[in-house]
Design an enzyme around this catalytic site. Structure first.
Site, PDB file in Angstrom:
ATOM      1  N   GLY A  63      11.448   0.363   0.070  1.00 15.34           N
ATOM      2  CA  GLY A  63      10.786  -0.773   0.693  1.00 15.34           C
ATOM      3  C   GLY A  63       9.702  -0.438   1.689  1.00 15.34           C
ATOM      4  O   GLY A  63       8.915  -1.309   2.064  1.00 15.34           O
ATOM      5  N   GLU A 101      14.953   6.171  -0.163  1.00 12.23           N
ATOM      6  CA  GLU A 101      14.136   6.046  -1.369  1.00 12.23           C
ATOM      7  C   GLU A 101      12.703   5.646  -0.973  1.00 12.23           C
ATOM      8  O   GLU A 101      12.244   4.550  -1.281  1.00 12.23           O
ATOM      9  CB  GLU A 101      14.741   5.002  -2.301  1.00 12.23           C
ATOM     10  N   GLY A 103       9.737   6.277  -2.024  1.00 10.55           N
ATOM     11  CA  GLY A 103       8.788   6.732  -3.037  1.00 10.55           C
ATOM     12  C   GLY A 103       7.359   6.277  -2.857  1.00 10.55           C
ATOM     13  O   GLY A 103       6.438   7.087  -2.777  1.00 10.55           O
ATOM     14  N   CYS A 173      -9.499  -6.532 -24.710  1.00 14.22           N
ATOM     15  CA  CYS A 173      -9.857  -7.932 -24.960  1.00 14.22           C
ATOM     16  C   CYS A 173      -8.758  -8.859 -24.446  1.00 14.22           C
ATOM     17  O   CYS A 173      -8.002  -9.462 -25.214  1.00 14.22           O
ATOM     18  CB  CYS A 173     -10.100  -8.150 -26.450  1.00 14.22           C
ATOM     19  N   GLU A 174      -8.640  -8.949 -23.117  1.00 15.59           N
ATOM     20  CA  GLU A 174      -7.661  -9.812 -22.460  1.00 15.59           C
ATOM     21  C   GLU A 174      -8.293 -10.392 -21.200  1.00 15.59           C
ATOM     22  O   GLU A 174      -8.999  -9.683 -20.479  1.00 15.59           O
ATOM     23  CB  GLU A 174      -6.404  -9.024 -22.061  1.00 15.59           C
ATOM     24  N   TYR A 202       3.555   3.327  -9.215  1.00 18.06           N
ATOM     25  CA  TYR A 202       3.492   2.258 -10.214  1.00 18.06           C
ATOM     26  C   TYR A 202       2.159   2.262 -10.953  1.00 18.06           C
ATOM     27  O   TYR A 202       1.677   1.212 -11.377  1.00 18.06           O
ATOM     28  CB  TYR A 202       3.754   0.888  -9.568  1.00 18.06           C
TER      29      TYR A 202
END
Length: 244
Positions: A63, A101, A103, A173-174, A202
C-alpha cells in the site's frame, strides 16, 4: 469476529494459526493510516495470545504509494524512514516477525517505458502523438486513467521553448489505447524518443500480446552498466504455443 475466526481455524487439522495479515489499500502516500492500523494490529496480537494462539508473524501488507504527479513529494529515503517508524513502533516488545510488501514504492520509480514518436496528426482541433508503445505495453492509463509523467529524451526537445497540448496514443485500434490525454509537452518530432516514467510497477506484469503485439525488451541500467534482462518478443514467440 476475528477472535471467532481464529478459534475456528485453530480447531482445524488443516490449518495452523501463526500470524496476522492486513492490507488497508493501495497508493497510500501518508504514514498515519499505517500507524493507526498497526496500533490496532498490536492490540489484536495481545488479545489472540490471551486466547491461547501463538502469534509469531505480522504481515503489514503493501500500500505504500508513490507520487506519479507531485514533483515536490519528499525524498523516498526520508519517506520510508517515517513509514518504517509508523509500522515498527506499535509492534515493539511483541516479539513478532514482521513481513512487508512495499513493491510499488521500490520498483515503480525504477522503471521507464521508452517509446518512439511514429506520427504527429491533428483531428477535430486535437493534436495527437502516435507512438510505438500501446495499451498492451502499459495498461494503467487505459485501465485506471492513471497518470504517468512523460518526458522527451531527445536533447533538442529539452532545449526548445515551444510546448503543446497533445494526446499520446498507441497504434492499437481501440479508443482506450492512450498513454496520456490533453497533456502539455515540449514540442517533439517524428522519430523522437519519449520516456514514460514510473512504469516499473504494474507495467510488464500487466502487459499482454493483444493485437498480436510482441512485448518489448527489458534493459537493466546500473550506473554506466547496461544489461539486457529480457529479450524482445517476436511474432514467432507468439505463434510457438499454437497447434495447427
Amino acid at each position: 469476529e476475528a477472535r471467532s475466526l481464529y478459534a475456528w481455524a485453530s480447531g482445524s487439522r488443516h490449518l495452523k494459526v501463526a500470524g496476522i495479515s492486513v492490507h488497508i489499500g493501495s497508493q497510500i502516500t501518508e504514514v498515519k493510516p499505517f500507524r493507526a492500523t498497526m496500533e490496532r494490529v498490536a492490540e489484536l496480537v495481545q488479545v489472540l495470545r490471551q486466547d491461547g494462539h501463538q502469534i509469531e508473524f505480522v504481515d503489514a501488507g503493501g500500500g505504500l504509494g508513490i507520487c506519479y504527479e507531485d514533483s515536490s513529494a519528499p525524498e523516498f529515503s526520508h519517506h520510508v524512514v517515517a513509514y518504517a517508524e509508523a509500522v515498527v513502533r506499535p509492534l515493539r516488545g511483541l516479539k513478532v516477525h514482521l513481513l512487508l510488501e512495499p513493491g510499488r514504492s521500490i520498483v515503480g520509480p525504477a522503471g521507464a517505458l521508452l517509446t518512439s514518436v511514429l506520427y504527429k496528426k491533428k483531428n477535430d482541433g486535437r493534436r495527437f502523438l502516435v507512438v510505438d508503445a500501446a495499451m498492451n505495453d502499459l495498461l494503467r492509463p487505459s485501465l485506471y486513467n492513471a497518470y504517468h509523467e512523460i518526458i522527451p529524451t531527445t536533447a533538442d526537445s529539452h532545449a526548445t521553448t515551444g510546448r503543446e497540448n497533445v494526446d499520446v496514443v498507441g497504434p492499437v485500434c481501440e479508443t482506450g489505447d492512450f498513454l496520456a490525454r490533453d497533456r502539455e509537452l515540449p514540442i517533439v518530432n517524428e522519430g523522437d524518443l519519449l520516456a514514460i516514467l514510473d512504469a516499473g510497477a504494474y507495467g510488464m506484469s500487466q502487459s499482454s500480446n493483444y493485437n498480436t503485439r510482441p512485448r518489448p525488451a527489458e534493459v537493466l541500467v546500473d550506473g554506466k552498466s547496461v544489461k539486457l534482462i529480457r529479450r524482445r518478443e517476436s511474432v514467432t514467440d507468439l505463434l510457438r504455443p499454437e497447434s495447427f
